[in-house]
Design a protein around this motif. Structure first.
Motif, short mmCIF file in Angstrom:
data_model
loop_
_atom_site.label_atom_id
_atom_site.label_comp_id
_atom_site.label_asym_id
_atom_site.label_seq_id
_atom_site.Cartn_x
_atom_site.Cartn_y
_atom_site.Cartn_z
N VAL A 36 -10.83 1.86 -2.10
CA VAL A 36 -10.31 0.76 -1.30
C VAL A 36 -11.44 -0.05 -0.70
O VAL A 36 -12.30 0.49 0.01
CB VAL A 36 -9.38 1.30 -0.20
CG1 VAL A 36 -8.85 0.17 0.67
CG2 VAL A 36 -8.22 2.09 -0.82
N ASP A 49 0.84 -1.20 0.00
CA ASP A 49 0.00 0.00 0.00
C ASP A 49 0.88 1.26 0.00
O ASP A 49 0.61 2.22 -0.74
CB ASP A 49 -0.91 -0.02 1.23
CG ASP A 49 -1.99 1.04 1.17
OD1 ASP A 49 -2.72 1.10 0.17
OD2 ASP A 49 -2.11 1.83 2.14
N SER A 59 -8.72 -3.04 3.53
CA SER A 59 -8.74 -2.39 4.85
C SER A 59 -8.72 -3.43 5.98
O SER A 59 -8.04 -3.23 7.00
CB SER A 59 -9.96 -1.48 4.99
OG SER A 59 -11.16 -2.18 4.73
N ASN A 60 -9.41 -4.54 5.77
CA ASN A 60 -9.40 -5.59 6.79
C ASN A 60 -8.01 -6.23 6.91
O ASN A 60 -7.56 -6.56 8.02
CB ASN A 60 -10.42 -6.68 6.46
CG ASN A 60 -11.86 -6.20 6.63
OD1 ASN A 60 -12.11 -5.19 7.28
ND2 ASN A 60 -12.80 -6.92 6.06
#
Length: 417
Positions: free
Chosen positions: A273, A240, A278-279
């Motif tokens: 996203v 990321d 995100s998890n």
């Protein structure tokens, strides 16, 4: 950013390949090893092989795990590179499913354009060609490139660089889809590669990138996936950070079982996203993948695995057993060289890749034969060096197993199956 000097065999990195940060913490030292894909032939068996340091470090600034030695890519990939993707049926099926899914999801047609970076022998792009979707492969290894063009997959012989990306963009050859499977980790100029992807991608396009995931590598002690061709071992956190630096956004990920645990990354110019990303970022934070402490005891686990494997093999040999190996893979070269497993233990190695047969494993100089040699010699045990394809190998060798042959899987702990 690493820049290789012409004629220089290798460079020892002092800063991070991704962010350029100086805070590098080395947590694993595997010694000086030969190049994992540089097979020995009868013509050069008497010559000394080049060896290079194989050390792994964690960047405390951006969380990237990486080796600290960069071997000149022209030495690694352009000199009779022996890897041909099409010899693995599992990989062919995996790639075809990926392509068919993208054709449907992205509504790709004959007006679309697909580029694959490190396209090898056309194993993936041929699925687009069958659907009449224009493609371009880019790969630096002459043998696989020739094989790809032979089956009708247009492929250029070249390293993918920012300069090449800009040239293609000027020609109006931006892509709706860019594939990059198991190549991002191989690239010396990490930032130049990602900047090239950003420039070559259409505004509404997607880059679909596959890379081994660092979490299973650490958790399952998959140290043999570390070799000089693999410069980086990615977490989602590190990826990321890398993509955002170049105006790209990691919007979706899929977990894959292939190669011991990999990620498929969907990267776009538009930030949207999803929960899968995100998890996963939250998961990595909770497990500490963004801190060096997570990696601290990896070296001790690797040492114990090597001790256990050597003990098992030597005990079997002492009992009079014969042992061969399956898979003249790069990970196999790391395993036998760092664990000190030589011809006194393994009689031979077999591999389906005809380009490897008749040659010898790097370092240990163990002969490589066709898989049929297992039935001819019927060794008591087969050490599966290409353990990431264990199910495919066991299915292929059903006759060997029916005769009483057994397989030894080395990671995460040595076991007989």
């Amino acid at each position: 950013m690493t820049m290789m000097i012409a004629g220089t065999a290798s460079v020892t990195e002092q800063t991070c390949r991704s962010c350029g940060g100086p805070h590098m913490d080395t947590f694993l030292k595997l010694g000086r090893t030969p190049l994992a894909d540089r097979l020995t032939t009868d013509a050069n068996r008497g010559e000394a092989e080049p060896v290079f340091p194989l050390n792994v470090a964690f960047c405390q600034d951006c969380s990237l795990v990486q080796i600290t030695e960069t071997v000149n890519p022209r030495i690694l990939f352009a000199d009779a590179y022996p890897y041909y993707s099409s010899f693995s049926q599992a990989l062919l099926e995996h790639s075809r499913e990926n392509v068919l899914d993208l054709i449907e999801r992205r509504g790709l047609t004959g007006d679309s354009f697909v580029i694959e970076l490190a396209s090898n022998d056309g194993y993936l792009l041929k699925n687009y060609v069958e659907a009449d979707i224009p493609v371009l492969g880019i790969d630096p290894a002459d043998g696989p490139v020739a094989a790809a063009n032979k089956i009708g997959v247009p492929t250029d012989l070249a390293f993918f660089t920012l300069e090449l990306a800009e040239k293609l963009r000027e020609q109006g050859r931006q892509a709706d889809v860019i594939h990059a499977n198991n190549v991002l980790a191989h690239v010396a100029d990490t930032n130049g590669f990602v900047a090239g992807v950003a420039g070559l991608l259409k505004d509404d396009g997607v880059a679909v990138i596959e890379a081994p995931y660092v979490e299973p590598m650490i958790d399952h002690c998959e140290f043999d996936t570390i070799y000089h061709e693999h410069l980086c071992y990615f977490s989602v956190t590190a990826l990321d950070n890398l993509f955002r630096r170049h105006g790209l956004y990691l919007n979706e990920i899929k977990h894959l079982s292939i190669h011991g645990g990999s990620l498929r990354l969907y990267v776009e110019k538009l930030e949207r996203v999803g929960a899968s990303v995100s998890n996963q970022l939250a998961h990595e934070k909770s497990r500490g993948l963004d801190a060096v402490e997570y990696y601290r005891d990896f070296s001790a686990k690797v040492d114990q695995l090597k001790v256990d494997l050597r003990s098992l093999l030597h005990r079997l040999k002492a009992d009079g057993a014969t042992i061969a190996a399956y898979g003249a893979a790069a990970k196999g070269a790391t395993l036998i060289n760092t664990a000190g497993i030589g011809g006194d233990v393994l009689d031979f190695v077999v591999d389906r890749n005809t380009h490897k047969q008749g040659k010898y494993m790097p370092g240990q100089r163990i002969p490589i034969r066709p898989p049929e040699a297992l039935l001819d010699a019927q060794p008591d045990y087969v050490l599966v060096l290409a353990w990431n394809f264990i199910d495919e190998i066991v299915a292929q060798q059903s006759q060997y197993r029916a005769r009483g042959g057994k397989f030894i899987v080395p990671v995460p702990t040595p076991r007989i199956v």
